[in-house]
Scaffold this motif. Structure first.
Motif, PDB file in Angstrom:
ATOM      1  N   GLY A 259       0.483  -1.472   0.567  1.00  0.00           N
ATOM      2  CA  GLY A 259       0.120  -0.146   0.066  1.00  0.00           C
ATOM      3  C   GLY A 259       1.018   1.575   0.017  1.00  0.00           C
ATOM      4  N   ILE A 260       0.308   1.824  -0.063  1.00  0.00           N
ATOM      5  CA  ILE A 260       1.112   3.743   0.081  1.00  0.00           C
ATOM      6  C   ILE A 260       0.196   4.524   1.045  1.00  0.00           C
ATOM      7  CG2 ILE A 260      -1.001   5.200  -1.418  1.00  0.00           C
ATOM      8  CD1 ILE A 260       1.701   6.326  -2.703  1.00  0.00           C
ATOM      9  N   THR A 261       1.052   5.314   1.577  1.00  0.00           N
ATOM     10  CA  THR A 261      -0.225   6.038   2.365  1.00  0.00           C
ATOM     11  C   THR A 261       0.268   7.432   2.224  1.00  0.00           C
ATOM     12  OG1 THR A 261       2.980   6.963   4.093  1.00  0.00           O
ATOM     13  CG2 THR A 261       1.836   5.348   4.475  1.00  0.00           C
ATOM     14  N   LEU A 262      -0.874   8.202   2.693  1.00  0.00           N
ATOM     15  CA  LEU A 262      -1.063   9.535   2.182  1.00  0.00           C
ATOM     16  C   LEU A 262      -1.434  10.358   3.655  1.00  0.00           C
ATOM     17  CD1 LEU A 262      -4.201   9.146  -0.304  1.00  0.00           C
ATOM     18  CD2 LEU A 262      -1.173   9.607  -0.871  1.00  0.00           C
ATOM     19  N   SER A 263      -0.527  12.192   3.343  1.00  0.00           N
ATOM     20  CA  SER A 263      -1.557  12.848   4.976  1.00  0.00           C
ATOM     21  C   SER A 263      -2.311  13.336   4.246  1.00  0.00           C
ATOM     22  CB  SER A 263      -0.217  13.857   4.570  1.00  0.00           C
ATOM     23  OG  SER A 263      -0.673  14.619   5.277  1.00  0.00           O
ATOM     24  N   LEU A 264      -3.772  12.870   4.981  1.00  0.00           N
ATOM     25  CA  LEU A 264      -5.571  13.480   5.137  1.00  0.00           C
ATOM     26  C   LEU A 264      -5.278  14.428   6.555  1.00  0.00           C
ATOM     27  CD1 LEU A 264      -6.443  10.259   3.793  1.00  0.00           C
ATOM     28  CD2 LEU A 264      -5.289  12.384   2.875  1.00  0.00           C
ATOM     29  N   HIS A 265      -5.486  15.850   6.000  1.00  0.00           N
ATOM     30  CA  HIS A 265      -6.671  16.422   6.812  1.00  0.00           C
ATOM     31  C   HIS A 265      -8.104  15.878   7.003  1.00  0.00           C
ATOM     32  CE1 HIS A 265      -3.175  18.592   6.049  1.00  0.00           C
ATOM     33  NE2 HIS A 265      -3.140  19.473   7.295  1.00  0.00           N
ATOM     34  N   ASP A 266      -9.080  16.363   8.399  1.00  0.00           N
ATOM     35  CA  ASP A 266     -10.609  16.285   8.257  1.00  0.00           C
ATOM     36  C   ASP A 266     -10.787  17.626   7.301  1.00  0.00           C
ATOM     37  OD1 ASP A 266     -12.773  15.944   8.319  1.00  0.00           O
ATOM     38  OD2 ASP A 266     -12.326  16.152  10.849  1.00  0.00           O
ATOM     39  N   CYS A 267     -10.988  18.002   5.918  1.00  0.00           N
ATOM     40  CA  CYS A 267     -11.037  19.330   5.566  1.00  0.00           C
ATOM     41  C   CYS A 267     -12.579  19.402   5.941  1.00  0.00           C
ATOM     42  CB  CYS A 267     -11.052  18.987   3.950  1.00  0.00           C
ATOM     43  SG  CYS A 267      -9.523  18.370   3.713  1.00  0.00           S
ATOM     44  N   GLN A 268     -13.234  20.058   6.953  1.00  0.00           N
ATOM     45  CA  GLN A 268     -14.211  21.293   7.404  1.00  0.00           C
ATOM     46  C   GLN A 268     -14.237  22.788   6.710  1.00  0.00           C
ATOM     47  OE1 GLN A 268     -14.641  20.318  11.571  1.00  0.00           O
ATOM     48  NE2 GLN A 268     -14.284  18.673  11.838  1.00  0.00           N
ATOM     49  N   TRP A 269     -16.037  22.571   6.850  1.00  0.00           N
ATOM     50  CA  TRP A 269     -16.224  23.890   5.749  1.00  0.00           C
ATOM     51  C   TRP A 269     -16.966  24.586   6.997  1.00  0.00           C
ATOM     52  CZ3 TRP A 269     -18.044  19.019   3.248  1.00  0.00           C
ATOM     53  CH2 TRP A 269     -18.641  18.981   3.798  1.00  0.00           C
ATOM     54  N   ILE A 270     -17.091  26.487   6.849  1.00  0.00           N
ATOM     55  CA  ILE A 270     -18.039  26.979   6.973  1.00  0.00           C
ATOM     56  C   ILE A 270     -19.036  27.352   6.197  1.00  0.00           C
ATOM     57  CG2 ILE A 270     -16.851  28.154   9.540  1.00  0.00           C
ATOM     58  CD1 ILE A 270     -16.547  29.856   7.848  1.00  0.00           C
ATOM     59  N   PRO A 271     -21.103  28.155   6.191  1.00  0.00           N
ATOM     60  CA  PRO A 271     -20.727  28.125   5.515  1.00  0.00           C
ATOM     61  C   PRO A 271     -20.403  29.318   4.039  1.00  0.00           C
ATOM     62  CG  PRO A 271     -22.689  29.088   6.929  1.00  0.00           C
ATOM     63  CD  PRO A 271     -21.220  28.274   7.414  1.00  0.00           C
ATOM     64  N   GLY A 272     -20.406  28.438   3.012  1.00  0.00           N
ATOM     65  CA  GLY A 272     -19.343  29.529   1.806  1.00  0.00           C
ATOM     66  C   GLY A 272     -18.362  28.571   1.543  1.00  0.00           C
ATOM     67  N   GLY A 273     -17.860  27.556   2.670  1.00  0.00           N
ATOM     68  CA  GLY A 273     -16.839  27.106   1.472  1.00  0.00           C
ATOM     69  C   GLY A 273     -16.083  25.861   1.550  1.00  0.00           C
ATOM     70  N   GLU A 274     -17.282  25.333   1.509  1.00  0.00           N
ATOM     71  CA  GLU A 274     -17.687  23.885   1.555  1.00  0.00           C
ATOM     72  C   GLU A 274     -17.360  23.511  -0.260  1.00  0.00           C
ATOM     73  OE1 GLU A 274     -20.755  20.393   0.015  1.00  0.00           O
ATOM     74  OE2 GLU A 274     -21.497  22.492   0.048  1.00  0.00           O
ATOM     75  N   ALA A 275     -16.837  24.254  -1.692  1.00  0.00           N
ATOM     76  CA  ALA A 275     -16.288  24.397  -2.675  1.00  0.00           C
ATOM     77  C   ALA A 275     -14.908  24.377  -2.365  1.00  0.00           C
ATOM     78  CB  ALA A 275     -16.039  25.538  -3.505  1.00  0.00           C
ATOM     79  N   ASN A 276     -14.145  25.065  -1.249  1.00  0.00           N
ATOM     80  CA  ASN A 276     -12.956  25.652  -1.063  1.00  0.00           C
ATOM     81  C   ASN A 276     -12.170  23.633  -0.235  1.00  0.00           C
ATOM     82  OD1 ASN A 276     -12.360  27.622  -1.802  1.00  0.00           O
ATOM     83  ND2 ASN A 276     -12.775  28.677  -0.285  1.00  0.00           N
ATOM     84  N   ALA A 277     -13.367  23.264   0.482  1.00  0.00           N
ATOM     85  CA  ALA A 277     -13.229  22.029   1.435  1.00  0.00           C
ATOM     86  C   ALA A 277     -12.726  20.726   0.182  1.00  0.00           C
ATOM     87  CB  ALA A 277     -14.055  21.779   2.850  1.00  0.00           C
ATOM     88  N   ASP A 278     -13.762  20.860  -0.486  1.00  0.00           N
ATOM     89  CA  ASP A 278     -13.828  19.687  -1.748  1.00  0.00           C
ATOM     90  C   ASP A 278     -12.957  20.353  -2.753  1.00  0.00           C
ATOM     91  OD1 ASP A 278     -16.457  18.793  -0.556  1.00  0.00           O
ATOM     92  OD2 ASP A 278     -17.659  20.049  -2.513  1.00  0.00           O
ATOM     93  N   LYS A 279     -12.092  21.202  -2.801  1.00  0.00           N
ATOM     94  CA  LYS A 279     -10.972  20.880  -3.639  1.00  0.00           C
ATOM     95  C   LYS A 279      -9.682  20.538  -3.192  1.00  0.00           C
ATOM     96  CE  LYS A 279      -8.206  24.482  -6.045  1.00  0.00           C
ATOM     97  NZ  LYS A 279      -7.317  24.198  -5.515  1.00  0.00           N
ATOM     98  N   GLU A 280      -9.366  20.670  -1.635  1.00  0.00           N
ATOM     99  CA  GLU A 280      -8.678  20.633  -0.731  1.00  0.00           C
ATOM    100  C   GLU A 280      -8.570  19.748  -0.951  1.00  0.00           C
ATOM    101  OE1 GLU A 280      -5.159  20.232   0.201  1.00  0.00           O
ATOM    102  OE2 GLU A 280      -6.065  21.936   0.089  1.00  0.00           O
ATOM    103  N   TRP A 281     -10.116  18.583  -0.340  1.00  0.00           N
ATOM    104  CA  TRP A 281      -9.810  16.801  -0.377  1.00  0.00           C
ATOM    105  C   TRP A 281      -9.541  15.667  -1.230  1.00  0.00           C
ATOM    106  CZ3 TRP A 281      -9.900  13.782   3.071  1.00  0.00           C
ATOM    107  CH2 TRP A 281     -10.192  12.159   3.237  1.00  0.00           C
TER     108      TRP A 281
END
Length: 433
Positions: A259-281
């Protein structure tokens, strides 16, 4: 609640951070430069190279059954095409020590550091690295494969993209400062946005002198180490290197789980930030799925969350508990990320290959472990195939450019004598199995 006996519960290290005297690596050169970005050199580290037996026995005595560690490419292949039999024999002894103590060795082939000769050839932005890494993987598997069941090819394969994004934010911060916009410049700490110890203090002053030293050492002012910024092309080179290494491992021993390993943040959002969180994820995880969904397991590495608003990352409010790494203490992130990964890759075995907290207060570490493992157990109860958890880290160690000040370990080390001082969190973690 305890895990069942088949659960892989352990701790992780990385060769360069604990072994000491990794003299043929790119990092050794960079940390010993006159104008180094490293606050101190690794030197003997915590002497795990000589004290591995003591450390593995300590891990086993605490009740843990898995040890994730890396073999060092720069030791095993110090010159291109020359493999050091003494060094591979050393790692054979490490694996035997694990077996003798009832510990499952979880091997990582590349944990950030590379042989200096590789960087002189263009490093991780040169497509030649794909074949070179596969050759190294083949050799290690031929020599050690009979005694191991699990291999992580590359640690945090997405780190280069994360650092690229970090450096873009840092440039904007510097430009805001020069323009007199101090509020924009101070909105967020840059250092806490990647899960590796980076030193961003006064880099502009040193940049020219560092570039000159890099030319002398590597033949280029901007060497392409694994922990340097890259773009989509460089990211694809890493993906292809993983795939080539996996094929090489399987050709030697098809029974080894890769397997491989990835560094992952829990990408959360406040109103208006969902697109930015999705892009980062998508940048951190989503775009890798097609290349790793058929791996034998996925190595998940998580430490905290990042919250996004309409203008990007939302600064952490004043008074929020923070780690020594300058990011939020948020152990709940692990459960969230496991669920997100399973949602996109259902049925793929997950091993948490890193999760932990940089703190001087071990009671805080114990509380972090309890919350994180409660989340893991909830995921397992819901049928998610989480097969293991390895805490970062077994030992307080060399946290890259930040040196030895950031204490992640389940065990402290007096580096004047290299004496091990186990913390209560070590046995606490072991009590879960």
């Amino acid at each position: 609640m305890k895990f069942d006996d088949n659960f892989m519960l352990g701790a992780s290290t990385a060769a360069h951070q604990v072994e000491g005297n990794n003299v043929n690596s790119d990092y050794w050169i960079m940390e010993n430069m006159e104008y180094s970005q490293f606050v101190e050199p690794s030197k003997d580290a915590v002497d795990h190279y000589r004290k591995y037996e003591e450390d593995i026995k300590m891990l086993a005595d605490a009740g843990l059954n898995t040890y994730r560690f890396s073999v060092e490419w720069a030791r095993i292949e110090p010159e291109q095409g020359h493999f050091d039999e003494q060094e591979i024999e050393h790692y054979r002894r490490v694996i035997k020590c694990c077996r003798d103590n009832g510990v499952e060795p979880l091997l990582t082939l590349m944990h950030f550091t590379s042989p200096a000769w590789l960087i002189k050839l263009g490093g991780w932005d040169n497509e030649k690295v794909i074949e070179l890494f596969a050759n190294y993987a083949k050799y290690v598997t031929e020599q050690l494969g009979a005694d191991i069941n699990y291999i992580c090819t590359i640690n945090e394969a997405n780190m280069r993209l994360q650092i690229g994004a970090l450096m873009e934010r840092f440039k904007k911060q510097m430009m805001a400062k020069m323009a007199g916009n101090t509020q924009a410049a101070e909105n967020a700490s840059m250092e806490g946005q990647v899960q590796v110890g980076l030193n961003l203090e006064n880099p502009m002053e040193k940049m020219k002198k560092i570039a000159q030293e890099n030319v002398k050492a590597f033949g280029t002012p901007e060497p392409h180490t694994f922990v340097s910024a890259t773009d989509e092309k460089g990211d694809m080179i890493v993906i292809k290197a993983h795939q080539a290494a996996k094929a090489a491992i399987k050709a030697v021993n098809p029974d080894i789980k890769v397997g491989i390993t990835l560094s992952l943040h829990d990408c959360q959002w406040i109103p208006g930030g969902e697109a930015n969180a999705d892009k980062e994820w998508n940048e951190e995880f989503g775009h890798y799925i097609e290349y790793i969904k058929d791996d034998d397991f996925f190595g998940l590495q998580n430490y905290t969350r990042t919250i996004y608003g309409p203008d990007g990352i939302v600064p952490v409010p004043d008074g929020t508990p923070m780690t020594l790494m300058d990011y939020e203490v948020y152990p709940e992130a692990l459960e969230h990320v496991i669920r997100k990964v399973n949602d996109k890759m259902p049925g793929v075995d997950i091993i948490v290959t890193e999760n932990g907290i940089a703190t001087a207060d071990d009671k805080e570490r114990v509380a972090f472990i309890d919350t994180a493992l409660a989340g893991v157990q909830k995921c397992i109860s819901d049928g998610i195939p989480v097969k293991g958890y390895c805490h970062w880290s077994l030992l307080d160690n060399f946290e890259w450019q930040k040196g030895y000040a950031l204490t992640f370990g389940l065990c402290a080390v007096d580096r004047t004598t290299q004496t091990r001082i186990p913390k209560p969190s070590l046995k606490h973690l072991g009590s879960y199995i």
